[in-house]
Write an enzyme that holds these catalytic residues in place. Structure first.
Site, short mmCIF file in Angstrom:
data_model
loop_
_atom_site.label_atom_id
_atom_site.label_comp_id
_atom_site.label_asym_id
_atom_site.label_seq_id
_atom_site.Cartn_x
_atom_site.Cartn_y
_atom_site.Cartn_z
N TYR A 33 0.83 -1.20 0.00
CA TYR A 33 0.00 0.00 0.00
C TYR A 33 0.86 1.24 0.00
O TYR A 33 2.07 1.18 0.20
CB TYR A 33 -0.95 -0.01 1.20
CG TYR A 33 -0.31 0.31 2.54
CD1 TYR A 33 0.51 -0.60 3.18
CD2 TYR A 33 -0.51 1.55 3.14
CE1 TYR A 33 1.10 -0.30 4.40
CE2 TYR A 33 0.08 1.86 4.37
CZ TYR A 33 0.88 0.92 4.99
OH TYR A 33 1.48 1.23 6.18
N ARG A 52 8.47 4.09 -4.53
CA ARG A 52 8.49 3.13 -3.42
C ARG A 52 7.46 2.03 -3.67
O ARG A 52 7.71 0.86 -3.36
CB ARG A 52 8.21 3.86 -2.10
CG ARG A 52 8.30 2.94 -0.89
CD ARG A 52 8.23 3.69 0.41
NE ARG A 52 6.92 4.29 0.63
CZ ARG A 52 6.61 5.04 1.67
NH1 ARG A 52 7.52 5.31 2.59
NH2 ARG A 52 5.40 5.55 1.81
N ARG A 100 -7.67 -20.45 -2.07
CA ARG A 100 -6.66 -20.30 -1.02
C ARG A 100 -5.57 -21.37 -1.12
O ARG A 100 -5.86 -22.57 -1.05
CB ARG A 100 -7.32 -20.33 0.36
CG ARG A 100 -6.35 -19.97 1.47
CD ARG A 100 -7.02 -19.92 2.84
NE ARG A 100 -6.08 -19.47 3.85
CZ ARG A 100 -5.13 -20.24 4.39
NH1 ARG A 100 -5.01 -21.51 4.03
NH2 ARG A 100 -4.29 -19.75 5.28
N HIS A 102 -1.05 -21.22 -0.30
CA HIS A 102 0.01 -20.25 0.02
C HIS A 102 0.83 -19.82 -1.20
O HIS A 102 1.13 -18.66 -1.37
CB HIS A 102 0.96 -20.84 1.07
CG HIS A 102 0.37 -20.88 2.45
ND1 HIS A 102 -0.78 -21.57 2.73
CD2 HIS A 102 0.77 -20.32 3.61
CE1 HIS A 102 -1.07 -21.43 4.02
NE2 HIS A 102 -0.14 -20.67 4.57
N LYS A 147 6.55 -1.97 1.94
CA LYS A 147 5.34 -1.39 2.55
C LYS A 147 4.17 -2.36 2.37
O LYS A 147 3.27 -2.17 1.54
CB LYS A 147 5.05 -0.01 1.94
CG LYS A 147 4.17 0.85 2.83
CD LYS A 147 4.28 2.30 2.46
CE LYS A 147 3.22 3.16 3.11
NZ LYS A 147 3.25 3.14 4.57
N GLU A 180 11.74 2.16 14.49
CA GLU A 180 10.84 3.23 14.03
C GLU A 180 9.53 3.11 14.79
O GLU A 180 9.35 2.18 15.59
CB GLU A 180 10.59 3.10 12.52
CG GLU A 180 9.94 1.77 12.14
CD GLU A 180 9.80 1.55 10.64
OE1 GLU A 180 9.66 2.53 9.89
OE2 GLU A 180 9.81 0.37 10.24
N LEU A 205 10.99 1.10 7.32
CA LEU A 205 10.41 1.63 6.09
C LEU A 205 11.10 2.97 5.79
O LEU A 205 11.22 3.81 6.69
CB LEU A 205 8.90 1.86 6.25
CG LEU A 205 8.26 2.34 4.96
CD1 LEU A 205 8.06 1.17 4.00
CD2 LEU A 205 6.94 3.03 5.22
N1 PMP Z 1 7.39 3.67 9.14
C1 PMP Z 1 6.25 2.97 9.11
C2 PMP Z 1 6.23 1.61 9.74
C3 PMP Z 1 5.10 3.50 8.50
O1 PMP Z 1 3.97 2.78 8.44
C4 PMP Z 1 5.15 4.81 7.95
C5 PMP Z 1 3.92 5.44 7.35
N2 PMP Z 1 3.50 4.76 6.23
C6 PMP Z 1 6.36 5.49 8.01
C7 PMP Z 1 7.45 4.91 8.61
C8 PMP Z 1 6.49 6.88 7.43
O2 PMP Z 1 6.46 6.83 6.02
P1 PMP Z 1 5.96 8.06 5.14
O3 PMP Z 1 6.79 9.24 5.56
O4 PMP Z 1 6.23 7.64 3.75
O5 PMP Z 1 4.51 8.24 5.45
#
Ligand code: PMP
Length: 287
Positions: A33, A52, A100, A102, A147, A180, A205
């Protein structure tokens, strides 16, 4: 007025939109996403988000359901249909619908869903005071750079934060270093004025806001280090903040109940926040 979503080829009322119970997103979280901010009708840093997205799809070996040109058109149409001027657009691509099993299906068509929402106005009191974060162990898999829509540890972590009266949970790896937040990147400013955020490898991310803020810091001639920082270092830092598409730059003034420095948003944080606001305005002005 019902919101309008784009669901696998059709624009439809969101309250009537349906996806298959055999969508692999539903059964395996087999999808990716993006969330892109909409500022004065402009899709903020859209190209970086689409890059991304392409990378996430590639890493999971999911085909893009359409060209970027068509996708950009769909995003704009959903924003227009929902009359979103300031807010965000959410897009999700799953591997497709199949019985379904895997392993990848032999035949499946990636499914795209797009929704848009208006932003709630930021609470000035919250900004003036800054956010509280709690720390939690990072329970996620080893490819956090993708993501993926598989967000269960993030969901559980954010819920723990809510229950603790905090805004975000900072996830901490086995060595005591902050990776994070559950939906944001984590930053500190050392007492010597160096801005620090973790290197973007498989452990986090690579936030688009993160990239923009690194660029802003460089242009402003601020000192910046891309390295891991421990929870202990964060707790004794001069300033702390978090970044994301929806939270922009949000000062962090409490970690696990203890004040960061004197417990008010720091000057470097607020300067970067103003820089980010100007960046959004410049994009919207077409400059
Ligand atoms: N880390 C994670 C785990 C996230 O879900 C997000 C938001 N999507 C971010 C960092 C920040 O990413 P962005 O600046 O692209 O929104």
């Amino acid at each position: 007025m019902s919101r309008i979503a784009y669901v696998s080829g059709r624009y439809c009322r969101q309250d009537e939109a349906v996806v298959s119970i055999e969508d692999r997103g539903y059964q395996f979280a087999d999808g990716v996403y993006e969330v892109i901010a909409v500022h004065r009708g402009h899709l903020v840093d859209e190209a970086l988000h689409l890059l991304r997205l392409a990378r996430s799809l590639h890493e999971l070996r999911i085909a893009a359901p359409m060209s970027d040109r068509v996708l950009r058109h769909v995003l704009r149409r959903v924003i227009r249909l929902n009359k979103v001027r300031n807010g965000s657009v959410y897009l999700q691509i799953t591997r497709g619908v199949a019985p379904r099993n895997h392993a990848f299906p032999l035949v499946a068509f990636p499914q795209l869903v797009v929704t848009a929402q208006r932003a709630k106005p930021a609470d000035p009191k919250f900004l003036a005071e800054g956010a509280a974060v709690i720390s939690i162990p990072d329970l996620r898999w080893a490819r956090r750079d993708i993501k993926s829509i598989s967000l269960l540890p993030n969901v559980l972590g954010k819920q723990l934060a809510r229950e603790a009266g905090a805004y975000e949970a900072w996830q901490v790896d086995a060595d005591g270093f902050v990776t994070e937040g559950t939906s944001s990147n984590a930053w500190i400013v050392t007492s010597g004025g160096v801005i620090v955020t973790r290197k973007a490898d498989h452990d986090i991310l690579n936030g688009i806001t993160r990239l923009v803020v690194i660029d802003l810091a460089a242009k402003a001639g601020l000192r910046f280090e891309e390295r891991a920082f421990s929870l202990a270092e964060a707790k004794t830092a001069g300033e702390a903040f978090l970044t994301s598409t929806s939270s922009l730059i949000t000062p962090v003034t409490r970690i696990d109940g203890a004040k960061v420095a004197d417990g008010v948003p720091g000057p470097v944080t607020m300067m970067l926040r103003r820089g980010l606001a100007e960046h959004l305005d410049r994009l919207a002005d077409g400059a």
